[in-house]
Motif scaffolding. Structure first.
Motif, mmCIF file in Angstrom:
data_model
loop_
_atom_site.group_PDB
_atom_site.id
_atom_site.type_symbol
_atom_site.label_atom_id
_atom_site.label_comp_id
_atom_site.label_asym_id
_atom_site.label_seq_id
_atom_site.Cartn_x
_atom_site.Cartn_y
_atom_site.Cartn_z
ATOM 1 N N THR A 69 -2.121 5.586 9.322
ATOM 2 C CA THR A 69 -2.267 7.009 9.014
ATOM 3 C C THR A 69 -3.711 7.411 8.747
ATOM 4 O O THR A 69 -4.046 8.593 8.857
ATOM 5 C CB THR A 69 -1.405 7.387 7.799
ATOM 6 N N SER A 70 -4.586 6.451 8.397
ATOM 7 C CA SER A 70 -5.987 6.805 8.142
ATOM 8 C C SER A 70 -6.883 6.537 9.350
ATOM 9 O O SER A 70 -8.096 6.747 9.276
ATOM 10 C CB SER A 70 -6.511 6.022 6.934
ATOM 11 N N THR A 105 -7.790 0.614 4.863
ATOM 12 C CA THR A 105 -7.334 -0.506 4.037
ATOM 13 C C THR A 105 -7.204 -1.832 4.773
ATOM 14 O O THR A 105 -7.119 -2.884 4.131
ATOM 15 C CB THR A 105 -5.959 -0.178 3.418
ATOM 16 N N ASN A 131 -1.149 14.597 1.396
ATOM 17 C CA ASN A 131 -0.673 13.561 0.480
ATOM 18 C C ASN A 131 -0.294 14.144 -0.873
ATOM 19 O O ASN A 131 -0.491 13.525 -1.915
ATOM 20 C CB ASN A 131 -1.719 12.453 0.308
ATOM 21 N N TRP A 151 0.846 -1.193 0.000
ATOM 22 C CA TRP A 151 0.000 0.000 0.000
ATOM 23 C C TRP A 151 0.887 1.252 0.000
ATOM 24 O O TRP A 151 1.958 1.266 0.588
ATOM 25 C CB TRP A 151 -0.889 0.038 1.248
ATOM 26 N N GLY A 152 0.400 2.315 -0.640
ATOM 27 C CA GLY A 152 1.135 3.575 -0.644
ATOM 28 C C GLY A 152 2.542 3.413 -1.181
ATOM 29 O O GLY A 152 3.510 3.905 -0.593
ATOM 30 N N VAL A 166 -1.509 1.980 6.348
ATOM 31 C CA VAL A 166 -2.617 2.926 6.161
ATOM 32 C C VAL A 166 -3.632 2.788 7.288
ATOM 33 O O VAL A 166 -4.146 3.772 7.811
ATOM 34 C CB VAL A 166 -3.282 2.717 4.789
#
Length: 416
Positions: free
Chosen positions: A314-315, A294, A379, A199-200, A290
């Motif tokens: 982070t989310s 996710t 972001n 991810w990311g 995340v």
């Protein structure tokens, strides 16, 4: 009272009384533009095992945003100070050493890893310093981080600066790269041939996860959100890319049964797309950081007996997922937190040898530290962002290995 101006290098080893710093204080925690302000503060005093580093450049990380916002908890509650200097990545010069320091001397060029521990307990001396009851992340859970002219660190935090890199690139990689190294190699034990969902993949953690997969013979499936980010992931060694914007898999707040049903259908569609990229295999490992949006998909997508390794959220850090996908298919969730000094040293050696390379997206002046953190919060970046401190007036900041200075037009600014 002696104070040195930003960008003005004092004689080596001469310590002024005060220094310039970007400071967070109680009562103004919030968005970085409001919380982070330039001030003059006293240069910190050293203990016997400490080192004072003259900061040449400092990397930007998400924990600076958390520190500014005072969320999920005010960092000053833990440090006991009424102000905080953030910053958990730095390159610089050893300027002063404590009475017990033997491995480093004034004038040494170093990078700093951000794990602090007591060094005396059984955990530090036989298990893992990450298990120490006094373990802290420097620049977040401790004060006097890198957004200042001088940083106070433990001597065990120092690593040799890669001679092939300038100050700016050397300041960019420590926290995220060493975290990714521990997550993939020591915690998830990624092997050649593994399929790893990242991810990311164009962010601070992702750029190193992709490269580590490539270096170990694993296949990184890079999740990105733009064509430019996909291009970067492929350049770094991703075996394939997938655009998360094509799938509505993010876990929302207070979902209705209909929304949950739709998200599950989208996760299945995402899984089918992954299998088309891998030749029919689900991910052996999912590289998670995340969190809330996710994580349900990560647990669902990992193969039977697969692993989800996570280092952050982070989310959002309240994770809600269907646990049946975990136990019935015997998957593993592995928590991972930064790296110990040995792991950091081994990872740093790969940088020195040129096998792993930092990617710096943008460089900011010292007084633009709040703006850099706002860009990260929104972001609007790829790879890493770096703040120049002492390197602002130092030509060595531009001595990069095989390309023009990082601040030059050769590395374009991110366009939203």
């Amino acid at each position: 009272m002696r104070i040195v101006g930003v960008g003005t290098t004092p004689p080596v080893g001469v310590v002024p009384d005060r220094m310039h710093a970007i400071v967070i204080r109680k009562g103004r925690e919030g968005d970085p533009l409001e919380a982070m302000r330039p001030e003059e503060v006293a240069v910190p005093k050293l203990g016997p095992n400490d080192v004072l580093v003259y900061v040449m450049a400092a990397g930007v990380n998400f924990n600076g945003i958390w520190a500014a916002r005072g969320k999920p908890v005010s960092v000053m509650r833990g440090t006991g100070d009424d102000f905080h200097i953030a910053g958990s990545d730095a390159s610089g010069i050893v300027w002063q050493v404590g009475s017990n320091v033997r491995r480093w001397k004034i004038g040494d060029e170093v990078v700093v890893h951000c794990n602090q521990s007591c060094g005396q307990c059984p955990e530090c001396n036989g298990l893992d310093p990450l298990a120490c009851s006094e373990q802290r992340i420097w620049g977040y859970e401790t004060n006097y981080g890198s957004f200042a002219q001088f940083a106070k660190v433990q001597s065990q935090q120092l690593l040799p600066k890669p001679p092939r890199l300038g100050w700016i690139e050397s300041a960019s990689y420590g926290l995220t790269y060493f975290t990714a190294y521990r997550m993939l190699l020591d915690q998830a034990k990624v092997r050649a041939g593994d399929n790893v969902l990242v991810w990311g993949a164009s962010g601070g953690l992702g750029i190193f996860a992709v490269q580590l997969c490539k270096a170990t013979g694993a296949n990184a499936i890079a999740v990105v959100s733009s064509g430019r980010k996909a291009e970067l992931a492929r350049k770094l060694g991703a075996a394939a890319t997938i655009d998360r914007r094509d799938f509505e898999i993010a876990k929302g707040q207070n979902e209705s049964p209909e929304q949950e049903k739709r998200r599950l259908a989208e996760m299945k569609r995402f899984g089918k797309a992954l299998r088309e990229l891998t030749g029919g295999s689900d991910p052996d490992v999912v590289f998670e950081h995340v969190g809330q949006q996710t994580f349900p998909a990560s647990v669902f997508l990992a193969k039977r007996f697969g692993k989800i390794v996570i280092c952050g959220a982070t989310s959002g850090y309240h994770l809600d997922f269907d646990v049946r996908h975990l136990w019935m298919r015997q998957k593993q969730i592995i928590g991972s937190h930064f790296a110990n000094a040995y792991e950091a040293d081994r990872a740093n050696q790969l940088i020195i040898e040129g096998k792993i390379r930092p990617y710096v997206d943008r460089v900011f002046a010292f007084e633009q530290t709040p703006e850099a953190h706002e860009e990260m919060a929104a972001n609007r970046h790829m790879g890493k962002m770096v703040i120049t401190v002492g390197a602002e007036q130092d030509e060595r900041a531009n001595q990069l290995l095989d390309r023009p200075p990082v601040a030059a037009a050769a590395i374009p600014a991110y366009q939203a």
